[in-house]
Scaffold this motif. Structure first.
Motif, PDB file in Angstrom:
ATOM      1  N   TYR A 161      35.150   3.666 -14.035  1.00 19.03           N
ATOM      2  CA  TYR A 161      35.001   5.075 -13.651  1.00 19.03           C
ATOM      3  C   TYR A 161      34.907   5.964 -14.888  1.00 19.03           C
ATOM      4  CZ  TYR A 161      36.420   9.699 -11.998  1.00 19.03           C
ATOM      5  OH  TYR A 161      36.479  11.037 -11.752  1.00 19.03           O
ATOM      6  N   MET A 206      30.637   9.593  -8.014  1.00 19.60           N
ATOM      7  CA  MET A 206      32.008  10.084  -8.006  1.00 19.60           C
ATOM      8  C   MET A 206      32.254  11.009  -9.196  1.00 19.60           C
ATOM      9  SD  MET A 206      35.596   7.952  -7.955  1.00 19.60           S
ATOM     10  CE  MET A 206      35.165   7.158  -6.408  1.00 19.60           C
ATOM     11  N   ASN A 207      31.724  10.631 -10.350  1.00 21.03           N
ATOM     12  CA  ASN A 207      31.861  11.485 -11.526  1.00 21.03           C
ATOM     13  C   ASN A 207      31.189  12.829 -11.317  1.00 21.03           C
ATOM     14  OD1 ASN A 207      31.769   8.531 -12.329  1.00 21.03           O
ATOM     15  ND2 ASN A 207      32.606   9.433 -14.190  1.00 21.03           N
ATOM     16  N   LEU A 244      30.454  14.332  -8.448  1.00 20.09           N
ATOM     17  CA  LEU A 244      31.151  15.112  -7.435  1.00 20.09           C
ATOM     18  C   LEU A 244      32.421  15.726  -7.992  1.00 20.09           C
ATOM     19  CD1 LEU A 244      31.536  16.033  -4.509  1.00 20.09           C
ATOM     20  CD2 LEU A 244      32.642  13.835  -4.034  1.00 20.09           C
ATOM     21  N   TRP A 245      33.226  14.910  -8.667  1.00 20.16           N
ATOM     22  CA  TRP A 245      34.487  15.410  -9.198  1.00 20.16           C
ATOM     23  C   TRP A 245      34.247  16.416 -10.319  1.00 20.16           C
ATOM     24  CZ3 TRP A 245      38.939  16.227  -7.502  1.00 20.16           C
ATOM     25  CH2 TRP A 245      40.031  16.426  -8.351  1.00 20.16           C
ATOM     26  N   GLY A 246      33.203  16.173 -11.135  1.00 19.50           N
ATOM     27  CA  GLY A 246      32.866  17.133 -12.185  1.00 19.50           C
ATOM     28  C   GLY A 246      32.445  18.472 -11.612  1.00 19.50           C
ATOM     29  N   VAL A 254      33.450  19.731  -8.752  1.00 22.07           N
ATOM     30  CA  VAL A 254      34.667  20.379  -8.234  1.00 22.07           C
ATOM     31  C   VAL A 254      35.444  21.034  -9.364  1.00 22.07           C
ATOM     32  CG1 VAL A 254      36.900  19.935  -7.150  1.00 22.07           C
ATOM     33  CG2 VAL A 254      34.846  18.860  -6.225  1.00 22.07           C
ATOM     34  N   LEU A 255      35.599  20.327 -10.471  1.00 23.54           N
ATOM     35  CA  LEU A 255      36.365  20.871 -11.597  1.00 23.54           C
ATOM     36  C   LEU A 255      35.666  22.065 -12.232  1.00 23.54           C
ATOM     37  CD1 LEU A 255      37.686  17.637 -13.352  1.00 23.54           C
ATOM     38  CD2 LEU A 255      38.858  19.123 -11.734  1.00 23.54           C
ATOM     39  N   SER A 268      44.540  18.386  -9.903  1.00 27.67           N
ATOM     40  CA  SER A 268      44.150  16.977  -9.789  1.00 27.67           C
ATOM     41  C   SER A 268      45.366  16.099  -9.532  1.00 27.67           C
ATOM     42  CB  SER A 268      43.433  16.535 -11.066  1.00 27.67           C
ATOM     43  OG  SER A 268      42.329  17.359 -11.342  1.00 27.67           O
ATOM     44  N   PHE A 279      45.834  13.921  -6.036  1.00 32.76           N
ATOM     45  CA  PHE A 279      45.896  12.463  -6.030  1.00 32.76           C
ATOM     46  C   PHE A 279      47.187  11.980  -5.382  1.00 32.76           C
ATOM     47  CE2 PHE A 279      42.941  12.188  -9.943  1.00 32.76           C
ATOM     48  CZ  PHE A 279      41.857  12.333  -9.118  1.00 32.76           C
ATOM     49  N   ILE A 325      44.258  18.527   0.342  1.00 32.15           N
ATOM     50  CA  ILE A 325      43.365  19.287  -0.540  1.00 32.15           C
ATOM     51  C   ILE A 325      43.793  20.749  -0.605  1.00 32.15           C
ATOM     52  CG2 ILE A 325      40.987  20.017  -0.906  1.00 32.15           C
ATOM     53  CD1 ILE A 325      40.103  17.496   0.602  1.00 32.15           C
ATOM     54  N   TYR A 377      45.255  22.941  -3.846  1.00 30.08           N
ATOM     55  CA  TYR A 377      44.494  24.120  -4.261  1.00 30.08           C
ATOM     56  C   TYR A 377      45.375  25.366  -4.250  1.00 30.08           C
ATOM     57  CZ  TYR A 377      41.087  27.924  -3.946  1.00 30.08           C
ATOM     58  OH  TYR A 377      40.391  29.083  -4.142  1.00 30.08           O
TER      59      TYR A 377
END
Length: 225
Positions: free
Chosen positions: A36, A43-44, A46-48, A50-51, A79, A83, A207, A211
């Motif tokens: 990863y 996934m990278n 999508l998560w990037g 979001v961040l 994060s 998790f 989530i 947040y």
């Protein structure tokens, strides 16, 4: 009955008498594959995304006077809580975010650092926050008391909000799941559908609560600058 019900939040798992419950705090490092971190993928991306979106939002909340990189601590906080909330939905994994000792350990140091920084570097600004603009002179002493109390309970409200939301969903799923052995075939099928719906709801709560925790921490930080 109540002790048995709440015991789902404190399972006993250990080796040679040593409790391993709180190892779930570090489970993210063991679950995420090494690939990863090296090979970009969906996934990278999508998560990037979001961040990056959260970074822009937190930057607006912190204001123009915020230092460079100040959003990193809140992105890391989001994060980490996200998790841990998700890991708690898996069977046989200790839900650390449903314990007050865990949530308070996150909120109290943050709040203390904000307060120390604000009162040491911006004492006049902190005093001004105790009396909202436009407050009549007669009400000023009462407003100081109210604002002081509301400021002091902030770490507790942050911790209890996260803990209570995680506990509530888990308790409901445990209560419904415990009735499955005494139901007929038709009701068991209905119960499975309800449990799946609750699991989806708990995923959304995981989530939302991470947040909310990060956004409120950002707002508290913006008040001391």
């Amino acid at each position: 009955m109540m002790s048995n019900l709440f015991s789902v939040f404190d399972p006993v798992s250990g080796v040679f008498g040593v409790s391993l419950n709180w190892l779930s705090v570090f489970i993210g490092l063991m679950v995420l594959p090494l690939i990863y971190w090296f090979v970009p993928g969906r996934m990278n991306s999508l998560w990037g995304g979001v961040l990056v979106g959260l970074h822009k939002e937190f930057k607006v909340l912190l204001g123009p006077n915020s230092s460079v990189g100040s959003t990193l601590i809140f992105l890391s906080l989001f994060s980490y809580i996200l998790f841990n909330n998700f890991y708690g939905l898996f069977p046989y994994i200790f839900t650390c975010s449903s314990h007050l000792v865990m949530t308070l350990a996150l909120s109290l140091p943050l709040w203390l650092s904000f307060m120390l920084y604000g009162w040491i570097n911006h004492a006049e600004h902190m005093f001004a926050h105790l009396v909202p603009q436009g407050t009549p002179g007669v009400l000023m002493p009462f407003m100081v008391c109210i604002e002081t109390v509301s400021n002091l309970i902030r770490p507790g409200t942050l911790a209890v909000r996260l803990m209570a939301n995680m506990v509530a969903g888990h308790l409901l799923m445990t209560l419904l799941g415990g009735t499955g052995s005494s139901l007929g075939v038709l009701m068991v099928n209905f119960l499975i559908i309800v449990q799946i719906a609750l699991l989806v709801l708990e995923s959304a709560v995981s989530i939302i609560q991470s947040y909310v925790f990060a956004v409120l921490s950002t707002l508290y930080s913006s008040e001391v600058t």
